[in-house]
Scaffold this motif. Structure first.
Motif, PDB file in Angstrom:
ATOM      1  N   ALA A  62      12.104  22.182  20.174  1.00 59.38           N
ATOM      2  CA  ALA A  62      11.813  20.746  20.249  1.00 59.38           C
ATOM      3  C   ALA A  62      11.244  20.360  21.610  1.00 59.38           C
ATOM      4  N   LYS A  63      11.717  21.010  22.670  1.00 57.70           N
ATOM      5  CA  LYS A  63      11.233  20.668  24.007  1.00 57.70           C
ATOM      6  C   LYS A  63       9.756  21.010  24.185  1.00 57.70           C
ATOM      7  N   PHE A  64       9.351  22.116  23.560  1.00 56.90           N
ATOM      8  CA  PHE A  64       7.940  22.476  23.619  1.00 56.90           C
ATOM      9  C   PHE A  64       7.088  21.389  22.962  1.00 56.90           C
ATOM     10  N   TRP A  65       7.514  20.949  21.783  1.00 52.57           N
ATOM     11  CA  TRP A  65       6.734  19.936  21.061  1.00 52.57           C
ATOM     12  C   TRP A  65       6.729  18.627  21.813  1.00 52.57           C
ATOM     13  N   GLN A  66       7.869  18.325  22.460  1.00 47.98           N
ATOM     14  CA  GLN A  66       7.934  17.098  23.259  1.00 47.98           C
ATOM     15  C   GLN A  66       6.933  17.161  24.416  1.00 47.98           C
ATOM     16  N   ALA A  67       6.889  18.346  25.078  1.00 50.06           N
ATOM     17  CA  ALA A  67       5.960  18.504  26.202  1.00 50.06           C
ATOM     18  C   ALA A  67       4.519  18.439  25.718  1.00 50.06           C
ATOM     19  N   LEU A  68       4.262  19.056  24.569  1.00 52.59           N
ATOM     20  CA  LEU A  68       2.907  19.022  24.004  1.00 52.59           C
ATOM     21  C   LEU A  68       2.489  17.582  23.701  1.00 52.59           C
ATOM     22  N   TRP A  69       3.413  16.825  23.137  1.00 51.29           N
ATOM     23  CA  TRP A  69       3.141  15.443  22.792  1.00 51.29           C
ATOM     24  C   TRP A  69       2.904  14.609  24.054  1.00 51.29           C
ATOM     25  N   PHE A  70       3.731  14.874  25.086  1.00 53.61           N
ATOM     26  CA  PHE A  70       3.548  14.150  26.340  1.00 53.61           C
ATOM     27  C   PHE A  70       2.170  14.449  26.929  1.00 53.61           C
ATOM     28  N   SER A  71       1.809  15.735  26.994  1.00 51.95           N
ATOM     29  CA  SER A  71       0.507  16.113  27.552  1.00 51.95           C
ATOM     30  C   SER A  71      -0.628  15.437  26.791  1.00 51.95           C
TER      31      SER A  71
END
Lengths: 293, 285
Positions: A62-71
């Motif tokens: 989930a943290k990866f997807w959160q970071a991807l979404w933030f970027s």
């Protein structure tokens, strides 16, 4: 003459050092990095082959997807801001200041060369709340009272906007200068003919100017997307990814995975995903803008 | 006509007042943060506590600068940045002009391929290289070693500079080189006595741009150096702001100002060159 230019030893002396250093420090690590994605461990603890485990883990992280979404959000907002404001500034320079714009251009460009860490430090003070109010909160306090003061960097939502404003502020002068150079290349009789035909204001911009500077606009867009998708310095220096992980982009997530959690293989997997993502976004931006022209 | 003219003039005047106001606002937005930084860097501690942050300084409290320089270690960070930047710039320029010379003037197979290889480096994100590089440096004891940083900056600078110098060397007429060879110059003399002097302007521009990249770098110096005594200016500043920044605003502002002032001076002296250099790399790349 030809013999002199085909001197193999001289060729090696000239290109050898650059090619060697470039290969060792950049080319080999690029390939190596892809190799790392199939391993776990770190230089200190050693590496163990683990197949595609990193990729499987990535999909469920989930943290990866959160970071991807933030970027993604960050790149969309900041690129739009940089290129749109850059274009508006370029139009202002070209059509209102004309020849006298040199000083204004020079001053507006200045933030581009400032060190990001210093800029972030200034912005953290501009938007500070404790132990003293920063400039923004001091002005809010002055005009609207204490209740209206905001902990700008203490909440994910407002922290996002502070970072975005900072990076737009830093770079819009850069895009203004590039797009201004594009405007200078438009022959003035084209603009005269268009205005004789009744094209004015926004219509002139939309139907004449933008199509004429499209190539340079696309370059700016792709350049800005590539820069903003890889944002690192501004965020490390301003919020360090926080509060919590609310402002953590892919680059910082990769950095943390490798250096805080000692998972080099996983960090590399994130890095490779980032590289692929940048490539895809650039290609899509190129295709979409070309087709609409 | 007599009635229309004043109306147009009034509208023109209103328009130019509006545009003037807009430009004034723009300049305030772009410059005020820097002015505010410089003003705040000379405020005494009690001014931060007692007066609002937008108030002008009451005097010049230079102690902030002394504190940042000594207790804040800014002197060490400055020294390290200079130790790293100057050799990196020299190596980048020498290696990339030589490489571009081999790529554009000399004749050999695989020339095109070699140029393409360098171009790949312009597009690759730094992040993808950092982790393997850390492993290599770890094994070669180049972590916490300024030599490691010099090598890294040089290598990262090469793709763009090789590309730019190729562009500058290409238009040099072959006759110039030919006549030098006829006069008895060997290829190294051609390179140092003919080609380098002809590229002097380009060298200054490219070096200036690379100076900004290296001086302003955070990610590489933060990855490969973590000892306080070896930190460069940006990592040092980051650390300093984190440590001091919460309580002691005066020295913090002075420390930030120290990182900004060299850039400010160079920009004031050579802004046209800087702008041209930075934007030329962007559009071509």
């Amino acid at each position: 003459m030809d013999r002199v230019l085909r001197d193999r030893r001289a060729i090696l002396v000239f290109i050898g050092p650059a090619l060697l250093l470039y290969t060792l420090v950049l080319l080999i690590p690029i390939v190596w990095s892809v190799g790392y994605t199939f391993f776990e461990g770190s230089p200190v603890s050693g590496f163990r082959f683990n197949g595609i485990t990193n990729y499987v883990e990535l999909v469920g992280d989930a943290k990866f997807w959160q970071a991807l979404w933030f970027s993604t959000q960050y790149a969309a907002v900041v690129t739009s801001g940089q290129v749109v404001l850059g274009l508006l500034l370029a139009l202002l320079f070209h059509f209102y200041l004309k020849r006298g714009s040199s000083i204004v251009r020079t001053l507006v460009f200045f933030p581009v060369v400032l060190p990001t860490v210093a800029v972030a430090a200034i912005f953290s003070k501009l938007f500070a709340i404790a132990p003293q109010y920063g400039l923004v909160n001091a002005l809010i306090d002055l005009f609207m009272g204490k209740e209206a003061v905001v902990s700008w960097l203490g909440r994910g939502g407002s922290a996002f906007w502070v970072i975005a404003i900072m990076d737009i502020w830093r770079a819009m002068g850069f895009y203004a200068v590039i797009l201004y150079a594009g405007l200078l290349d438009i022959p003035s009789d084209v603009l005269e003919a268009a205005s004789l035909d009744g094209a004015k204001g926004w219509r002139l911009v939309q139907f004449i100017i933008i199509p004429l500077i499209l190539p340079i606009l696309i370059s700016s867009l792709i350049f800005s997307l590539n820069g903003t998708l890889k944002v690192f310095d501004s965020i490390v220096a301003l919020t360090n990814g926080g509060p919590g992980s609310a402002t953590t982009p892919l680059t910082l997530y990769m950095y943390r995975s490798a250096f805080t959690n000692n998972a080099y293989g996983y960090g590399s997997t994130v890095a490779v995903m980032l590289a692929i993502y940048c490539l895809i976004v650039s290609l899509v931006a190129y295709r979409v803008t070309r087709n609409n022209a | 006509m007599g009635a229309a003219a004043p109306a147009t003039r009034r509208r023109l005047k209103l328009g130019s007042v509006l545009v003037g106001g807009l430009i004034a606002l723009l300049l305030v937005i772009q410059l005020y943060p820097i002015i505010w930084l410089l003003l705040s860097s000379v405020k005494a501690p009690k001014e931060f506590n007692l007066r609002p942050i937008y108030a002008l300084p009451e005097g010049f409290y230079w102690q902030n600068y002394a504190d940042a320089w000594t207790r804040g270690n800014m002197s060490t960070y400055f020294r390290n940045s200079i130790i790293v930047t100057i050799p990196s710039l020299a190596l980048i320029i020498l290696a990339s002009v030589a490489a571009a010379f081999a790529l554009e003037i000399m004749r050999w197979r695989l020339q095109k391929l070699a140029l393409m290889t360098f171009l790949v480096g312009i597009m690759v994100p730094m992040q993808i290289v950092i982790l393997p590089l850390f492993t290599i440096y770890y094994n070669l004891h180049l972590i916490n070693n300024l030599l490691g940083l010099i090598l890294t900056y040089t290598a990262f600078g090469l793709p763009l500079t090789v590309f730019l110098f190729s562009g500058y060397i290409k238009p040099i007429p072959l006759e110039v080189i030919e006549s030098a060879v006829v006069d008895g110059a060997n290829i190294y003399q051609v390179f140092f006595r003919i080609v380098i002097p002809m590229l002097m302007n380009a060298i200054v521009t490219v070096a200036l741009v690379q100076f900004f990249f290296i001086w302003n770098d955070l990610v590489l110096s933060m990855t490969f150096v973590n000892e306080t005594s070896l930190r460069t200016i940006q990592t040092g500043l980051l650390n300093f702001v984190g440590q001091y920044g919460q309580r002691q605003w005066g020295p913090t502002f002075a420390g930030i100002a120290m990182a900004v002032i060299p850039i400010l001076v160079i920009y004031m002296l050579m802004n046209n060159l800087v702008i041209r250099g930075l934007t030329s790399g962007a559009v071509k790349g």
